[in-house]
Design a protein around this motif. Structure first.
Motif, PDB file in Angstrom:
ATOM      1  N   GLY A  48       0.489  -1.572  -0.189  1.00  0.00           N
ATOM      2  CA  GLY A  48       0.253  -0.085   0.028  1.00  0.00           C
ATOM      3  C   GLY A  48       0.868   1.708   0.091  1.00  0.00           C
ATOM      4  O   GLY A  48       0.611   2.035  -0.418  1.00  0.00           O
ATOM      5  N   GLY A  49       2.222   0.791  -0.165  1.00  0.00           N
ATOM      6  CA  GLY A  49       2.587   2.304  -0.331  1.00  0.00           C
ATOM      7  C   GLY A  49       2.944   3.301  -0.765  1.00  0.00           C
ATOM      8  O   GLY A  49       2.984   2.158  -2.123  1.00  0.00           O
ATOM      9  N   GLU A  50       3.767   4.083  -0.547  1.00  0.00           N
ATOM     10  CA  GLU A  50       3.363   5.002  -2.227  1.00  0.00           C
ATOM     11  C   GLU A  50       4.959   4.675  -2.797  1.00  0.00           C
ATOM     12  O   GLU A  50       3.965   5.123  -4.396  1.00  0.00           O
ATOM     13  CB  GLU A  50       3.400   6.686  -1.506  1.00  0.00           C
ATOM     14  N   GLU A  51       5.941   4.640  -3.090  1.00  0.00           N
ATOM     15  CA  GLU A  51       7.175   4.313  -2.787  1.00  0.00           C
ATOM     16  C   GLU A  51       6.831   3.292  -3.414  1.00  0.00           C
ATOM     17  O   GLU A  51       7.477   2.471  -5.343  1.00  0.00           O
ATOM     18  CB  GLU A  51       7.880   4.185  -2.404  1.00  0.00           C
ATOM     19  N   ALA A  79      11.581   1.891  -2.367  1.00  0.00           N
ATOM     20  CA  ALA A  79      10.276   0.923  -2.344  1.00  0.00           C
ATOM     21  C   ALA A  79      11.079  -0.426  -1.102  1.00  0.00           C
ATOM     22  O   ALA A  79      10.108   0.303  -0.460  1.00  0.00           O
ATOM     23  CB  ALA A  79       9.525   0.314  -3.225  1.00  0.00           C
ATOM     24  N   ALA A  80      12.215  -0.062  -1.451  1.00  0.00           N
ATOM     25  CA  ALA A  80      12.262  -0.852  -0.016  1.00  0.00           C
ATOM     26  C   ALA A  80      12.802  -0.028   1.189  1.00  0.00           C
ATOM     27  O   ALA A  80      12.813  -0.256   2.333  1.00  0.00           O
ATOM     28  CB  ALA A  80      14.211  -2.047  -0.187  1.00  0.00           C
ATOM     29  N   ALA A  81      13.324   0.886   0.789  1.00  0.00           N
ATOM     30  CA  ALA A  81      13.437   1.915   2.277  1.00  0.00           C
ATOM     31  C   ALA A  81      12.560   2.149   2.810  1.00  0.00           C
ATOM     32  O   ALA A  81      12.273   2.100   4.367  1.00  0.00           O
ATOM     33  CB  ALA A  81      14.058   3.281   2.155  1.00  0.00           C
ATOM     34  N   GLU A  82      11.153   2.053   2.276  1.00  0.00           N
ATOM     35  CA  GLU A  82       9.491   3.288   2.819  1.00  0.00           C
ATOM     36  C   GLU A  82       8.797   1.503   3.599  1.00  0.00           C
ATOM     37  O   GLU A  82       8.419   1.767   4.663  1.00  0.00           O
ATOM     38  CB  GLU A  82       9.440   3.286   2.009  1.00  0.00           C
TER      39      GLU A  82
END
Length: 90
Positions: A48-51, A79-82
């Motif tokens: 569900g994350g934006e990244e 995305a991996a950091a998010e």
């Protein structure tokens, strides 16, 4: 005139793989856009994350040859950091 066909994005391997950790498993290296998309689509814990959405969209667009492959790695790293899955570089 010489016409050069760009390399297919599915065949592209990043010069520096992105190292991630899924759950409590061993770190693994993601080496290119195709492998990144497979990971995002089938193994990602939080979709569900934006990244995450940005990375998945860019991977699909690059693999569909609608955009250049450049920048897809950066989106996957974000995305991996998010998702708190990025393994810090040594």
């Amino acid at each position: 005139m010489i016409i050069q066909k760009a390399e297919r994005c599915a065949d592209v391997m990043w010069s520096e793989p992105v190292e991630i950790r899924l759950g409590y498993g061993q770190p693994e290296k993601i080496s290119g856009p195709l492998q990144a998309l497979n990971c995002l689509a089938q193994r990602w814990p939080d979709t569900g994350g934006e990244e995450y959405l940005k990375a998945k969209t860019l991977c699909m667009a690059a693999l569909g040859e609608r955009i250049p492959c450049a920048g897809v790695r950066d989106a996957f790293v974000a995305a991996a950091a998010e998702a708190d899955m990025l393994v810090p570089a040594n």
